[in-house]
Every structure is written in C-alpha cells, then in structure tokens.
Design a protein around this motif. Sequence first.
Motif, PDB file in Angstrom:
ATOM      1  N   ASP A 184       0.816  -1.214   0.000  1.00  0.00           N
ATOM      2  CA  ASP A 184       0.000   0.000   0.000  1.00  0.00           C
ATOM      3  C   ASP A 184       0.849   1.264   0.000  1.00  0.00           C
ATOM      4  N   HIS A 188       0.734   3.992  -2.954  1.00  0.00           N
ATOM      5  CA  HIS A 188       0.394   5.394  -2.715  1.00  0.00           C
ATOM      6  C   HIS A 188       1.441   6.309  -3.329  1.00  0.00           C
ATOM      7  N   ARG A 191       0.971   6.400  -7.089  1.00  0.00           N
ATOM      8  CA  ARG A 191      -0.217   7.201  -7.409  1.00  0.00           C
ATOM      9  C   ARG A 191       0.085   8.687  -7.265  1.00  0.00           C
ATOM     10  N   GLU A 192       0.796   9.064  -6.206  1.00  0.00           N
ATOM     11  CA  GLU A 192       1.123  10.473  -5.996  1.00  0.00           C
ATOM     12  C   GLU A 192       2.068  10.983  -7.076  1.00  0.00           C
TER      13      GLU A 192
END
Length: 210
Positions: A184, A188, A191-192
């Motif tokens: 995760d 993240h 994605r950022e």
Amino acid sequence: MSEAIRSVTRQEQKERTREAILASALELSQELGFAQVSIRQVTRHAGIVPAAFYRHFESMEQLGLTLVEQSFATLRRMIRDAQRDPHVLDNIIDESARVLVEAVRQNKAHFGFVSRERIGGSPVVREAIRHELDLFVSELAVVLARLPNIENWHSDDVRMASRLFVRNMVDHAEELAELPVSSDGLEHRIRERARREMRLIVIGFRDWHS
C-alpha cells in the motif's frame, strides 16, 4: 432434464472451459512470456484435451488478442464511467490517478501481461496493444477537449496532450503491476507521482498556443 436446461448447462460449461483456457494462458505467460507458451501447455494447465482448445480459439495468436482485449476492457469501462461524472472534469488529475490505481488493482495479471508483451511479445500481440493504446488516446482526447485552456486547440494538439497522459499512465501502470501483494505504501507513492506528473502536463496547457 428439459432441452432448454441442457442447452444452458452446455453453454455454461463451454464458457467455463473458455475462461479456463484464458486464465491458464495468462498464468503461464507470467512465467514464460506469451510467445513461448504452446497450445499443449495451455490445455494441460487448464485440464482439457488439445482438441477442446480449437472449439474456442483458432490459434495462440487469437488467444493472445483476446487477452489484450480483456486487459483493456476494464480500464476503458472505468474511464467511460468517469466521463459521465461531472466531478471528474473538475478533478481530472486526481480522478485519473485514482482510476489508474483501481484498474490495475482489479486486473493486476492483465496489466502485467500488457507490460511484458507491449515490447517483447509476438508482433501480432504487440500491434494489438498499440491499437488499444491508440483507442485509449482517442477516447481520452474527447475528455481533455472539454477542459479550460484546451477547448480551442487543434485536434492534433489535443491528441498530443492525450498521448502524454496515456504514456504517463502506462508507465505507472507497469510499476503498479509489478508490486508485490500488500504494498500500500509503494502504491500510494506511485499514485502520488502519477498525479504530480499529470499536474505538470496540465499546467503547461495555459501557455501552449495551438
């Protein structure tokens, strides 16, 4: 058992066999690369006789084309659903990053397949992937053309911007597909990073003269 019930049962069995062939080819391609997978290997893995393969696919190439189609179907559907939501246009960067992560999470094996075969696969499969990416560019261009600072651009420039978005998404989709389970934190971060890079692209819209 009535004829209608027997017909449904036969159809269900046929569909299960087809899905078993696709799933087996997808799994074997993770280990060997799709171009190295044979019909005999697929049927052995699926637990069927080789003759059953030809009731569903003419060749391994046709099977590969079906896997390509499956790989892009979910992402295309999610993009189309997102287009119907007016909230998306106001938050296109965040929504694009969210859709990308969710699509890869739901179809990790398929995105891994595209990642591997996009460059190193058979010519037929590579061409099919290029075609799907071109379709994706065209569909995304329709969405981008409605954004501020871009609505009066020439269509070629809108496609250029769309292609930048798609290249960004493909690059990060390949990273996401390679992540191990329960990553995760890394997910993240990817994605950022995708969100920040897309923001940089959009900032450039203001100063571009078509």
